[in-house]
Scaffold this motif. Structure first.
Motif, short mmCIF file in Angstrom:
data_model
loop_
_atom_site.label_atom_id
_atom_site.label_comp_id
_atom_site.label_asym_id
_atom_site.label_seq_id
_atom_site.Cartn_x
_atom_site.Cartn_y
_atom_site.Cartn_z
N UNK A 34 50.53 5.75 20.37
CA UNK A 34 49.69 6.24 20.83
C UNK A 34 48.24 6.87 20.02
N UNK A 35 49.18 7.74 19.37
CA UNK A 35 47.92 8.76 18.95
C UNK A 35 47.04 8.14 17.40
N UNK A 36 47.80 6.90 16.81
CA UNK A 36 46.58 5.86 16.11
C UNK A 36 45.92 5.47 17.45
N UNK A 91 43.31 13.47 12.55
CA UNK A 91 44.15 13.76 13.56
C UNK A 91 45.25 14.30 13.36
N UNK A 92 45.78 14.85 13.90
CA UNK A 92 46.81 15.62 12.69
C UNK A 92 47.57 16.19 14.21
N UNK A 93 48.97 15.66 13.53
CA UNK A 93 50.42 15.87 14.85
C UNK A 93 50.78 16.88 14.58
N UNK A 94 50.53 17.31 15.77
CA UNK A 94 52.13 18.80 16.25
C UNK A 94 53.25 18.05 17.50
N UNK A 95 53.82 18.82 17.58
CA UNK A 95 55.32 18.82 18.69
C UNK A 95 55.53 19.99 19.59
N UNK A 96 54.74 20.31 20.59
CA UNK A 96 55.62 21.27 21.42
C UNK A 96 56.98 21.93 21.23
N UNK A 97 56.74 22.99 20.54
CA UNK A 97 57.87 24.17 19.74
C UNK A 97 57.88 25.19 20.17
N UNK A 98 58.03 25.61 21.40
CA UNK A 98 58.15 27.80 21.69
C UNK A 98 58.51 28.79 20.42
N UNK A 136 43.50 26.37 18.06
CA UNK A 136 42.36 26.54 19.24
C UNK A 136 41.67 25.40 19.68
N UNK A 137 41.91 24.67 20.57
CA UNK A 137 41.75 23.18 21.33
C UNK A 137 40.70 22.69 22.54
N UNK A 138 39.60 21.96 22.38
CA UNK A 138 39.00 21.58 23.20
C UNK A 138 39.98 21.43 24.56
N UNK A 139 40.20 21.31 25.30
CA UNK A 139 40.93 21.17 26.55
C UNK A 139 41.06 19.46 26.59
N UNK A 140 39.70 19.07 26.84
CA UNK A 140 39.62 17.60 27.09
C UNK A 140 38.97 16.39 26.19
N UNK A 141 38.74 17.05 25.09
CA UNK A 141 38.73 16.09 23.94
C UNK A 141 39.70 16.18 22.76
N UNK A 142 39.93 17.41 23.01
CA UNK A 142 41.30 17.21 22.01
C UNK A 142 40.85 17.92 20.53
N UNK A 196 31.75 16.26 10.99
CA UNK A 196 32.51 16.14 10.72
C UNK A 196 33.64 16.71 12.24
N UNK A 197 33.76 16.32 12.28
CA UNK A 197 35.69 17.25 13.64
C UNK A 197 36.93 16.50 12.97
N UNK A 198 37.61 17.40 13.63
CA UNK A 198 39.44 16.80 13.32
C UNK A 198 40.17 17.08 14.64
N UNK A 199 40.85 16.30 15.06
CA UNK A 199 41.43 16.35 16.27
C UNK A 199 43.31 16.20 16.45
N UNK A 200 43.48 16.85 17.41
CA UNK A 200 45.13 17.02 17.45
C UNK A 200 45.40 16.11 18.52
N UNK A 201 46.75 15.56 18.09
CA UNK A 201 47.75 14.82 18.98
C UNK A 201 49.16 15.59 19.16
N UNK A 202 49.17 15.72 20.89
CA UNK A 202 50.72 17.02 20.88
C UNK A 202 51.96 15.87 21.78
N UNK A 203 52.65 15.54 20.32
CA UNK A 203 54.11 14.51 20.96
C UNK A 203 55.17 15.55 21.68
N UNK A 204 55.06 15.28 23.15
CA UNK A 204 56.41 16.20 23.19
C UNK A 204 57.79 15.10 23.50
N UNK A 205 58.09 14.81 22.85
CA UNK A 205 59.20 13.87 22.95
C UNK A 205 59.69 13.56 21.65
N UNK A 206 59.18 13.55 20.83
CA UNK A 206 59.43 13.02 19.47
C UNK A 206 59.97 14.48 18.60
N UNK A 207 60.14 14.32 16.89
CA UNK A 207 60.86 14.83 15.90
C UNK A 207 59.67 15.45 15.05
#
Length: 729
Positions: free
Chosen positions: A170-172, A189-196, A211-217, A292-303
């Protein structure tokens, strides 16, 4: 240099141009049979085989002395080499071609891969091993990727100590869509994992705020929060044109990036990019100029996590045993290693073939025992990994112990949150308190208790002083040479026991030894901010990480420059960047902020002298301060010498030194050690030191400083030495 045979047609031009590097190509499966031909029509990214660049070198000494004998990528994690987890992740996510870059002990990595499932004809992932003793950083690797034109489309960038089960599809897809719609503006596109915050898989030294743009990531700001009491943001993110943006501190950086081919080109165009952090900072700062721009993808399930120190090693090992990385589990034997199949029973207890368990011994929970290991009677084992062919005596207590292969442990031994490497022997009655490390082939005991944080190695700590700055990147033969040197030095029974063999590298308590920097590095450096400092805002600004940029327009250029120099030196320490490259970076900052040479030298002096306060807080004792500072002065002496040349430079340096000590009068006892070290390193000369001491001062505090007994004795010693030399002439 003898070159490996060129197996893959179409790569001959690359191999012929490799002068300092050897390239071994391992072809496996149909995915490796793609030919690069000028007659071929361009393909869409979706049609191109997905490629990956795997960095099998950390370019730092974080795992020393363990990694003096084995590269980090081959260290066992739940009885499987780290690099196998990374390759399994890449293969499972659809990567068909992987370039493995290695430098330190590259032959061992090459041999491991040649004998692994990744080399078999049935492997869906074609692996190319590229080795060179010239790689010093991630930047060097990616510049080589660009020079050899290895990547043809988007690729995955990852280190060889990353453990993950994240599905990148999905990120790709989102990354490719952005590049298609926005005409290749997005480069990463940088990969992040939700983690408190506070979660044990979040490495303290790698904590971030984004800090990330809510719509475009789109990533607007990326900063490490290590040791900071205040968080500051550049004003431009509020004027970025975003209708809505988020500031997030609930993310774990997985150290996985989807990159466009332009990333390698950008590293070539910007030689000061040495790390991914440099790249991200440079793109965010120069976004308006370069586009140039950098975006992010947040995984909620993976490790996803990187084993960057032993605390992370502990956390990731525990997660593997607890099955948080499913389907990568111990009984899956994903590496397809012979004799590694194991059974899984209640409470996450895993046993490989040939395990023998004595009468009354209890495996409580979260335990993995390797093949042919023998465990004695009445043992208690919990949250522990034991390797193959180990022998454990009677009445042994193991809790959060990580025991590798061919280890012998006597009876009545207690091990708590410690690491024991291959070939170690622990005699009867030994206690290993928390965060102890016994490196390869060490013997300890009998009947000795090792304090918390003890590290014992067959390599003597003096080898670090005898070697040059780049020793850890040298050829494998240096290891054998150092072993010959070690044989000439006696072991201390008080440190390792009457029958012990090994040298003490450090303890957790800080004293006057210079190895305390290493004591904190191997288990993870945790910065302790000074909560009682009166200059709280200054401390916060001075603690900005290398990933930060000037945060507020009211900071003058000198203060901003100081923050940047601090970040450069912090990264230099973490990545073991050579002094020549540090000077280049400082010079580029000098021109960027229009700083004079005098100001450069004064800022450099202040930043280095205050570095221990950034690490441990301003309340440390003079002995602790000296123990942290003196190795840094030795390490960065060539940087000082580049700027302290003329007599006036020496005086300006001493004035800056005095200013720092006047602000920290509790450290006055350490002043003479600092001056002596700088004198012995030829940073300062005796004439200018005596001239500084005798000059007229205007404040009472400066007069009191010059009445310090240690300083007076040092000045007297300099005078007598000068008179003696004049008499000899």
């Amino acid at each position: 240099m003898k070159r490996a045979p060129n197996v893959a047609a179409g790569y001959s031009s690359v191999c012929q141009s490799a002068v300092a590097a050897t390239w071994l190509v391992i072809m496996a499966g149909k995915a490796g049979k793609q030919r690069r031909s000028g007659a071929e029509q361009p393909q869409d990214d979706e049609q191109q085989p997905l490629q990956a660049v795997l960095i099998a070198d950390s370019f730092n000494r974080r795992f020393f002395p363990i990694s003096k004998d084995q590269p980090r990528a081959l260290l066992p994690l739940a009885n499987v080499c780290m690099i196998d987890y990374t390759l399994e992740f890449l293969t499972s996510t659809g990567v068909q071609e992987t370039f493995v870059f290695c430098c330190w002990m590259s032959n061992k990595i090459k041999d491991h891969l040649l004998n692994s499932k990744w080399c078999r004809p049935t492997s869906p992932n074609t692996v190319h091993i590229i080795t060179s003793d010239l790689y010093r950083s991630l930047g060097d690797v990616l510049r080589d990727v660009d020079a050899k034109s290895l990547v043809r489309s988007d690729f995955v960038l990852v280190y060889g100590d990353v453990v993950s089960n994240i599905d990148l599809s999905q990120a790709l897809q989102e990354h490719r869509l952005r590049r298609k719609v926005e005409k290749n503006i997005s480069v990463m596109t940088m990969m992040f994992k939700e983690s408190s915050p506070g979660h044990r898989t979040r490495c303290d030294e790698d904590d971030i705020i984004v800090a990330v743009d809510s719509k475009s990531k789109r990533v607007l700001h990326y900063q490490r929060t290590q040791g900071l009491k205040k968080l500051q943001f550049p004003m431009n993110i509020f004027h970025s044109g975003s209708d809505e943006f988020e500031i997030r501190h609930d993310l774990l950086d997985c150290h996985i990036s989807i990159c466009s081919p332009q990333v390698a080109q950008l590293f070539t165009d910007n030689f000061d990019y040495q790390t991914r952090n440099d790249f991200v900072r440079g793109i965010l700062v120069n976004e308006e100029i370069l586009g140039n721009q950098i975006h992010m993808y947040v995984s909620k399930d993976g490790y996803g996590a990187r084993v960057s120190n032993l605390l992370m090693y502990d956390s990731v090992s525990s997660d593997l045993i607890r099955r948080w990385v499913y389907p990568i589990t111990p009984e899956a034997n994903f590496a397809d290693a012979e004799g590694r199949s194991c059974t899984h029973s209640r409470h996450n207890v895993y046993r490989e073939p040939g395990v023998s368990l004595g009468h009354g011994s209890l495996m409580e929970e979260n335990v993995l025992i390797g093949r042919n290991t023998v465990i004695g009677a009445k043992c208690s084992i919990s949250n522990t990994v034991i390797g193959a062919d180990c022998v454990i005596g009677d009445g042994v207590v193991l809790d959060r112990a990580y025991i590798w292969n061919n280890v012998r442990i006597g009876s009545g031994v207690t091990v708590c949150q410690s690491l024991i490497c291959d070939g170690v022997e622990v005699k009867d009655g030994v206690t290993l308190n928390e965060q102890c490390v016994l490196a390869y082939d060490v013997v300890v005991g009998p009947s000795i208790s090792l304090p918390e944080g003890t590290v014992v190695s067959m390599h003597h700590p003096d080898e670090e002083d005898e070697a040059d700055d780049d020793e850890f990147l040298s050829d494998d033969n240096d290891v054998a040479l150092n072993k010959d040197k070690t044989k000439q030095k006696a072991f201390s029974p008080a440190e390792v026991g009457s029958e012990g063999r090994g040298y003490l590298w450090k303890t957790s308590s800080l004293d006057d030894t210079e190895d305390d920097v290493l004591a904190q590095c191997i288990w993870g450096l945790v910065l302790k901010p000074d909560t009682d400092s009166e200059t709280e805002s200054e401390a916060s600004e001075g603690s900005q990480d290398a990933g930060s940029r000037p945060m507020s327009p009211d900071l003058d250029d000198v203060r901003v420059f100081q923050n940047e120099v601090l970040g450069t030196l912090q990264r230099g320490l973490e990545e073991n960047i050579g002094c020549d490259n540090l000077v280049l970076e400082i010079n580029s900052l000098k021109y960027a902020y229009n700083i004079s040479l005098k100001e450069v030298m004064q800022v450099l002096t202040r930043v280095v002298l205050e570095f221990p306060f950034q690490q441990q807080g301003a309340q440390i004792s003079p002995a602790q301060y000296s123990a942290l500072l003196l190795p840094l002065l030795k390490k960065w002496a060539p940087v000082f010498k580049n700027y302290v040349k003329r007599e006036q430079d020496h005086m300006d340096c001493l004035a800056s030194l005095e200013e720092v000590f006047l602000e920290h009068d509790s450290q006055w006892p350490a002043l003479v050690k600092v001056l002596m070290t700088m004198y012995e390193l030829d940073i300062l000369e005796e004439d200018t030191i005596m001239r500084w001491f005798s000059q007229k001062v205007t404040t009472e505090k400066s007069r009191q400083l010059r009445k310090n007994q240690g300083l007076l004795k040092f000045i007297q010693w300099l005078q007598e030495a000068e008179e003696s030399s004049e008499g000899d002439e």
